[in-house]
Write an enzyme that holds these catalytic residues in place. Structure first.
Site, PDB file in Angstrom:
ATOM      1  N   SER A   1       7.140   1.794  59.117  1.00 34.59           N
ATOM      2  CA  SER A   1       7.684   0.838  58.295  1.00 34.59           C
ATOM      3  C   SER A   1       6.883  -0.697  58.384  1.00 34.59           C
ATOM      4  CB  SER A   1       8.984   0.118  58.187  1.00 34.59           C
ATOM      5  OG  SER A   1       9.864   1.355  57.887  1.00 34.59           O
TER       6      SER A   1
ATOM      7  N   LYS B   1       5.207  -1.292  55.115  1.00 35.86           N
ATOM      8  CA  LYS B   1       5.704  -1.972  53.794  1.00 35.86           C
ATOM      9  C   LYS B   1       5.217  -3.031  53.508  1.00 35.86           C
ATOM     10  CE  LYS B   1      10.320   0.248  53.999  1.00 35.86           C
ATOM     11  NZ  LYS B   1       9.863   1.478  55.096  1.00 35.86           N
TER      12      LYS B   1
ATOM     13  N   TYR C   1      18.445  -1.478  52.996  1.00 35.82           N
ATOM     14  CA  TYR C   1      17.019  -1.149  53.502  1.00 35.82           C
ATOM     15  C   TYR C   1      16.832   0.123  53.064  1.00 35.82           C
ATOM     16  CZ  TYR C   1      13.065  -0.653  56.502  1.00 35.82           C
ATOM     17  OH  TYR C   1      11.789  -0.437  56.902  1.00 35.82           O
TER      18      TYR C   1
END
Length: 385
Positions: A55, A58, A165
């Site tokens: 992540s 991201k 999330y």
């Protein structure tokens, strides 16, 4: 510096984490780095060790969209379905009738901003029990399958109503491809990695980096670390900008330093200064980040970063809205990858840091205490005046 190195070496010795690569820098350069423990069997951790950053991808996916916004090719509030008509397939789970999900249309369309800020209604199966229930009943593949069908998670709430999330930035990467015309891997290579000299960052480990790839592990019942294979899917049908990258600590620090420098690093401009300011602003208004309660404890502990402190979301990062005594300032930004690769940057104090390792569960309590201690030690060492 000795105190920071001792903190990490003792943490490895106590099995708080299997190994560590840590770096601290500012807009001018790297101030400190340290490696502790073995990143692979018989191979000490090194500055150029390659991580599955999951992540941490991201923020780079959000940057890709922000580059297009900065060039007036995309807008924060454009409905996603205007660019990607297939996004209209996504409906909201209203309730369950037995194991059958009853779906409805969302009350408003999800926008580009919603995707980047985790307010689109998309949620991961790790932190919402209705998602694995839906996936088991329908056979929907995980976003980590590499299958394009894995994009089509249902919405758990109406866009713009709460922070939760999920895989919105995987869709954001698809938006970038549709608007720009280049594949997302080519876009990132040409617009981010090559200009920033992030020479060890990419979507496949490749032959040149395979020998530097660290081992992934999981904490066993006795507290020690056992081998555990987990990685972004190789050669997928699409590269998910929520999880797909491999990178090193120095490469990621260059990305953070570019933001500290207002969009430019070593003469290469990625974003305008105004674009950076827009990117790092609070994009969710009065909403706040919520505690992420795990439904898969082997993969993630509960995630409650800086409890009691208001946290919002910029166009790419968790943002703290208050000064944290002895730690980061209001307006600081950061996030992490599921294998416990963590970072933050503090524009007010011109400071950025990464602390990277490679094990599950995410947000392991022992690790999170170390991360807090590390942050406190960084500020005491480099910003005590």
């Amino acid at each position: 510096m000795a105190a920071l190195e001792t903190l990490l070496s003792e943490a490895v010795a106590k099995d708080t984490l299997p190994f560590a690569v840590a770096m601290v820098g500012d807009s001018e350069g790297i101030e400190w780095s340290c490696c502790a423990g073995d990143a692979a069997k018989g191979q000490p951790a090194r500055e150029d060790s390659v991580f599955r950053i999951f992540s941490m991808t991201k923020a780079i996916g959000s940057l890709a969209a922000m580059i297009l916004i900065d060039r007036d090719k995309l807008d924060f509030d454009t409905p996603v379905a205007e660019i990607l008509p297939e996004f209209d397939r996504l409906k909201v789970i209203d309730r369950f009738d037995g194991d059958t999900a009853i779906l409805r249309d969302p009350v408003r369309p999800a926008t580009v901003r919603h995707l980047a800020t985790h307010t689109s209604g998309l949620e991961y199966e790790i932190w919402n029990a209705d998602m694995p229930r839906y996936m088991e009943a329908t056979g929907l593949p995980s976003i980590l399958s590499g299958s394009r069908e894995g994009l089509f998670y249902p919405l758990m709430s109406d866009p713009g109503t709460r922070w939760a999330y999920g895989n919105g930035i995987d869709w954001l990467g698809q938006v970038v491809e549709a608007v720009d015309g280049r594949s997302i891997d080519r876009f990132c290579r040409e617009e981010v990695f090559e200009p920033l000299a992030m020479t060890s960052t990419g979507f496949e480990p490749g032959q040149t980096k395979q020998d530097r790839l660290v081992d992934s592990t999981i904490r066993g019942g006795d507290g020690s670390f056992e081998p555990f294979e987990i990685a972004p899917p190789p050669n997928p049908e699409f590269y998910g900008m929520g999880h797909a990258l491999y990178a090193t600590a120095p490469d990621y620090l260059r990305f953070l330093r570019m933001l500290l420098n207002g969009g430019t690093l070593d003469g290469q401009t990625i974003l305008s200064r105004h674009g950076v300011e827009r990117m790092l602003a609070n994009h969710i208004g009065d909403l706040s980040l919520e505690k992420m309660v795990t439904v898969a404890p082997a993969v993630s502990a509960d995630v409650d970063i800086f409890p009691g402190t208001r946290k919002t979301h910029s166009f790419g990062f968790m943002r703290v809205e208050e000064d944290l005594p002895g730690q980061r300032s209001a307006g600081s930004q950061g996030w992490a990858g599921v294998l416990n690769t963590h970072y933050w940057f503090d524009p007010h104090q011109d400071l950025a840091a990464v602390l990277m390792t490679q094990f599950l569960p995410f947000a392991d309590p022992r690790f999170m205490q170390l991360y807090s201690d590390f942050e406190t030690a960084v500020y005491a060492t480099y910003r005590s005046s």
